[in-house]
Design an enzyme around this catalytic site. Structure first.
Site, mmCIF file in Angstrom:
data_model
loop_
_atom_site.group_PDB
_atom_site.id
_atom_site.type_symbol
_atom_site.label_atom_id
_atom_site.label_comp_id
_atom_site.label_asym_id
_atom_site.label_seq_id
_atom_site.Cartn_x
_atom_site.Cartn_y
_atom_site.Cartn_z
ATOM 1 N N LYS A 85 0.833 -1.208 0.000
ATOM 2 C CA LYS A 85 0.000 0.000 0.000
ATOM 3 C C LYS A 85 0.865 1.253 0.000
ATOM 4 O O LYS A 85 0.588 2.221 -0.705
ATOM 5 C CB LYS A 85 -0.929 -0.020 1.211
ATOM 6 C CG LYS A 85 -1.740 -1.296 1.344
ATOM 7 C CD LYS A 85 -2.593 -1.323 2.590
ATOM 8 C CE LYS A 85 -1.797 -1.208 3.876
ATOM 9 N NZ LYS A 85 -0.881 -2.371 4.090
ATOM 10 N N ASP A 98 4.252 1.087 11.382
ATOM 11 C CA ASP A 98 3.931 -0.284 11.738
ATOM 12 C C ASP A 98 4.615 -0.608 13.060
ATOM 13 O O ASP A 98 5.729 -0.133 13.311
ATOM 14 C CB ASP A 98 4.384 -1.275 10.667
ATOM 15 C CG ASP A 98 3.647 -2.599 10.768
ATOM 16 O OD1 ASP A 98 2.635 -2.766 10.062
ATOM 17 O OD2 ASP A 98 4.068 -3.450 11.567
ATOM 18 N N CYS A 123 -9.711 -7.675 5.894
ATOM 19 C CA CYS A 123 -9.979 -8.874 5.088
ATOM 20 C C CYS A 123 -10.762 -9.887 5.922
ATOM 21 O O CYS A 123 -10.474 -11.083 5.896
ATOM 22 C CB CYS A 123 -8.686 -9.471 4.544
ATOM 23 S SG CYS A 123 -7.436 -9.827 5.795
#
Length: 402
Positions: free
Chosen positions: A223, A238, A333
């Site tokens: 991304k 992250d 997801c």
């Protein structure tokens, strides 16, 4: 799988190498190990593949063992239906594993029945715990081969509690479609077919050159690369410094630039705000069951609630980073509504400065029916089955009102 009659080239150091029959047996032993590891915990199958029993196999036999374990996972409910009809009482788990592995070979992978049965009996005989059941293993498996498997239901491959949730969320017809999708192995180039992957959702932000963008859960980095390639000035966050190493390597390889920070997104002390914020949130990943059938066995109800709390906190942290007039994309997801629709409903109630900007399914290669009445995207793995299917997905595009 190594084939009888085609031995490997031997050397003097390989004088005591196992026979091809032994290699076939060991591959099936590893298949059982992988199956049980996948049933015990998330990522268990991948971890078991890195351990000595699997690593000791030749690559072709290791691939065969994984294929057998994955076939057993996808059809586990049906395999157990077949076994339970022929068993007066449940045998020890090690015996059931032998029979599960054998039926996965014959019923799914179309391995000749004599080979699968013979190996299963041989495996039962060599372990003192399963040796007393070798005649049972032989009788049950030969009986299935003789009489056929009988009727089974695709829904049985889904854990009961997940099937109940999906029926309540999407209806009986959708549940049947999801169960049928769970049976099938996806094409190896799934992410290259029309569909959505975690990198493709960056297109929902519609970033322009010169804008600022924040990728809040950036690793492994697809991304971030898309946002940078669009000309944005990107900050990638992250919590895992180890996973960010791959992102940095990809930035160097592609000649793109981004500011990479190893920190939990909700703890980042920087006060900057951005034109575009992307939150691809940690989730149960139940929408990936076609590629990762073990997620349905590893996920627990408590995990959904735990992750929903994490997503709640990350969404509020993301909102604070969006400039007036800026955009926020939230995606997971997961097929669980608590990790998708319910999150956005609650977020909009908490944050009246935000509103939904309807997403364009075509921009992501998603089917038109993926667009919800609210303007969000809800993709089911049963959609576009004729084109190879999709991973399950939820995404919402929000705008902070100026």
């Amino acid at each position: 799988m190594a084939t009888k009659g085609k031995p490997r080239l031997a050397s003097t150091a390989d004088a005591a190498a196992p026979s091809q029959d032994d290699i076939g047996v060991e591959a099936r032993v590893v298949a059982g190990i992988l199956l049980n590891a996948a049933l015990e915990k998330r990522n268990g199958l991948d971890e078991a593949l890195s351990q000595p029993p699997a690593r000791a196999l030749a690559p072709v036999d290791r691939a065969f063992a994984r294929a057998v374990a994955m076939a057993a996972l996808r059809r586990l409910g049906e395999i157990d239906q077949i076994l339970d009809r022929r068993l007066q009482k449940s045998p020890p788990e090690a015996v059931r594993t032998l029979m599960r592995i054998a039926l996965a070979q014959t019923l799914v992978l179309e391995t000749p029945a004599f080979a699968a049965v013979s190996t299963a009996v041989k495996l039962a005989e060599r372990d003192p715990k399963t040796r007393p059941y070798k005649n049972l293993v032989n009788a049950v498996l030969r009986g299935v081969g003789r009489d056929g498997p009988g009727l089974t239901t695709a829904e049985s491959n889904l854990p009961d509690w997940i099937a109940a949730r999906w029926k309540a969320a999407y209806g009986e017809t959708a549940l049947v479609g999801l169960a049928l999708a769970a049976r099938e192995e996806p094409a190896t180039d799934l992410s290259l077919k029309p569909g959505v992957d975690p990198a493709a959702v960056a297109r929902l932000l519609d970033v322009k050159a010169g804008e600022t963008a924040l990728d809040m859960c950036a690793a492994p980095g697809g991304k971030t690369l898309q946002l940078a390639a669009a000309g944005a000035s990107v900050v990638a966050l992250d919590r895992s410094a180890a996973r960010l190493k791959r992102l940095k390597q990809n930035l160097e390889r592609t000649g793109l630039t981004a500011e990479v920070v190893a920190v939990p997104a909700e703890d980042w002390a920087d006060v900057r705000t951005f034109d575009a914020v992307l939150l691809d949130a940690p989730c149960t990943a139940t929408g990936t069951f076609r590629r990762n059938p073990e997620v349905l066995r590893a996920t627990r109800p408590a995990e959904i609630a735990k992750l929903a709390d994490v997503q709640h906190r990350l969404l509020d942290a993301a909102a604070a980073r969006v400039k007036p007039g800026g955009r926020l994309v939230y995606c997971t997801c997961s097929l669980e509504r608590e990790e998708g629709e319910t999150q956005i409903i609650a977020f909009l109630r908490r944050n009246p400065a935000f509103r939904t900007t309807p997403a364009d399914p075509a921009a992501l290669g998603a089917p038109p029916e993926a667009l919800t009445p609210e303007g969000w995207l809800r993709i089911l793995p049963s959609m576009w089955a004729e084109k190879g299917g999709l991973d399950g997905f939820f995404a919402a595009r929000l705008e902070r009102v100026s």
